[in-house]
Design an enzyme around this catalytic site. Structure first.
Site, PDB file in Angstrom:
ATOM      1  N   PRO A  88       0.830  -1.208   0.000  1.00 28.71           N
ATOM      2  CA  PRO A  88       0.000   0.000   0.000  1.00 28.71           C
ATOM      3  C   PRO A  88       0.865   1.258   0.000  1.00 28.71           C
ATOM      4  CG  PRO A  88      -0.761  -1.572   1.645  1.00 28.71           C
ATOM      5  CD  PRO A  88       0.563  -2.074   1.148  1.00 28.71           C
ATOM      6  N   GLU A  89       0.430   2.273  -0.752  1.00 30.19           N
ATOM      7  CA  GLU A  89       1.121   3.550  -0.759  1.00 30.19           C
ATOM      8  C   GLU A  89       0.315   4.545   0.073  1.00 30.19           C
ATOM      9  OE1 GLU A  89       2.530   4.733  -4.648  1.00 30.19           O
ATOM     10  OE2 GLU A  89       2.780   2.649  -5.275  1.00 30.19           O
ATOM     11  N   LYS A 134       3.748   6.024   4.267  1.00 26.40           N
ATOM     12  CA  LYS A 134       3.114   4.710   4.323  1.00 26.40           C
ATOM     13  C   LYS A 134       3.085   4.137   5.739  1.00 26.40           C
ATOM     14  CE  LYS A 134       5.522   3.993  -0.067  1.00 26.40           C
ATOM     15  NZ  LYS A 134       6.466   3.129  -0.806  1.00 26.40           N
ATOM     16  N   ARG A 145      13.159  -0.502 -10.651  1.00 28.35           N
ATOM     17  CA  ARG A 145      11.701  -0.503 -10.554  1.00 28.35           C
ATOM     18  C   ARG A 145      11.066  -0.379 -11.928  1.00 28.35           C
ATOM     19  NH1 ARG A 145      10.228   0.745  -5.298  1.00 28.35           N
ATOM     20  NH2 ARG A 145       8.218  -0.151  -5.917  1.00 28.35           N
TER      21      ARG A 145
END
Length: 288
Positions: free
Chosen positions: A2-3, A59, A278
């Protein structure tokens, strides 16, 4: 993982249901859920503790009890904080059950067991002091004190964040993911923010102008605010709010996860590259 928007959705739900409630009992159902400490210590510390606030930085999520300790909640890859009637949550992945003084219970459900609850010492927020808004209420977990303020916080100092970004020669996408520069921006929202700002992800942050970096940060805030309005981004059933509902911002994504598909703005194919290890998506026409 989750961000910021997803964690903020959970925080708001917990704030509504937990503030003013007391933990009547805590049951640790799986040892990995308290792997950073002793389950017995966590249980004894939380029993009869009353939640005074639910807070977040980037976060990172924690519960405040007005004590010298805080309960930090790591959601990990699949952690869920569900508030329900006793026995309503029957998932085999319930790791912690906590009874509440209003008769309901808080369940920590974590299929992949990367999440955890941990007790942390409460320390003054150095970023709040730097922004000139220090107050007795600005405390955070000791292990979060080095994490920079995020773009949606009252203590966020955009000029200071731009200065930190400007000092980095790495790709601007990589710098956005550096939680000591600016927190809360993960892979999804970095791609979306750079698209909105019209900046290519591989450009060196140090070589971008200050107005451009301000635009990137403002775009990140706008994208995350939009995601918040839609309940966050859910790609599977593992991210839900405290009532078990999924977010739907994934329908609004412009570039993330859309490699090879046409840009919604210009029609050019979205490119997929790797930046700093990424997966990264951008439009070569709309971003310069």
């Amino acid at each position: 993982m989750p961000e910021l928007p997803e964690v903020e959705v959970v925080r708001r739900g917990l704030e509504e249901h937990l503030v003013g409630r007391r933990f009547t009992d805590v049951q640790v159902c799986h040892p990995r859920a308290v792997r950073s400490g002793e389950p017995e210590v966590l249980v004894s510390s939380l029993r009869d503790a009353t939640v005074t606030a639910v807070k977040r930085r980037g976060k990172f999520l924690w519960l405040d009890f007005g004590e010298d300790f805080l309960l930090q909640v790591h959601l990990g890859m699949s952690g869920q904080m569900l508030v329900a009637e006793p026995g309503q949550v029957q998932s085999p992945h319930v790791r912690i059950r906590a009874g509440l003084s209003d008769g309901r219970e808080l369940c920590f459900v974590d299929q992949r067991t990367f999440g955890e609850w941990r007790l942390e010492k409460a320390v003054p927020d150095p970023w709040a002091a730097g922004a000139g808004v220090a107050s007795p209420k600005n405390f955070l977990p000791q292990n979060v004190s080095h994490i920079a303020a995020d773009p949606l916080e009252a203590v966020f100092d955009a000029q200071a964040a731009v200065a930190r970004m400007k000092s980095k020669r790495a790709a601007v996408k990589t710098v956005l993911l550096n939680q000591e520069v600016v927190s809360g921006i993960g892979n999804i929202y970095a791609d979306e923010a750079l698209f909105l700002a019209g900046v290519r992800p591989r450009r060196s942050a140090a070589l971008l102008s200050r107005p451009t970096l301000h635009r990137v940060l403002q775009s990140a805030a706008e994208v995350m605010e939009c995601a918040l309005e839609q309940g966050g981004t859910s790609f599977d059933s593992l991210y839900v709010n405290v009532n078990g509902a999924s977010g739907y911002f994934s329908r609004s994504l412009n570039v993330y996860g859309r490699g090879g598909e046409p840009c919604k703005r210009c029609g050019a194919p979205i490119k997929r590259v790797v930046v700093g290890g990424r997966s990264t998506h951008y439009c070569a026409t709309c971003q310069r």
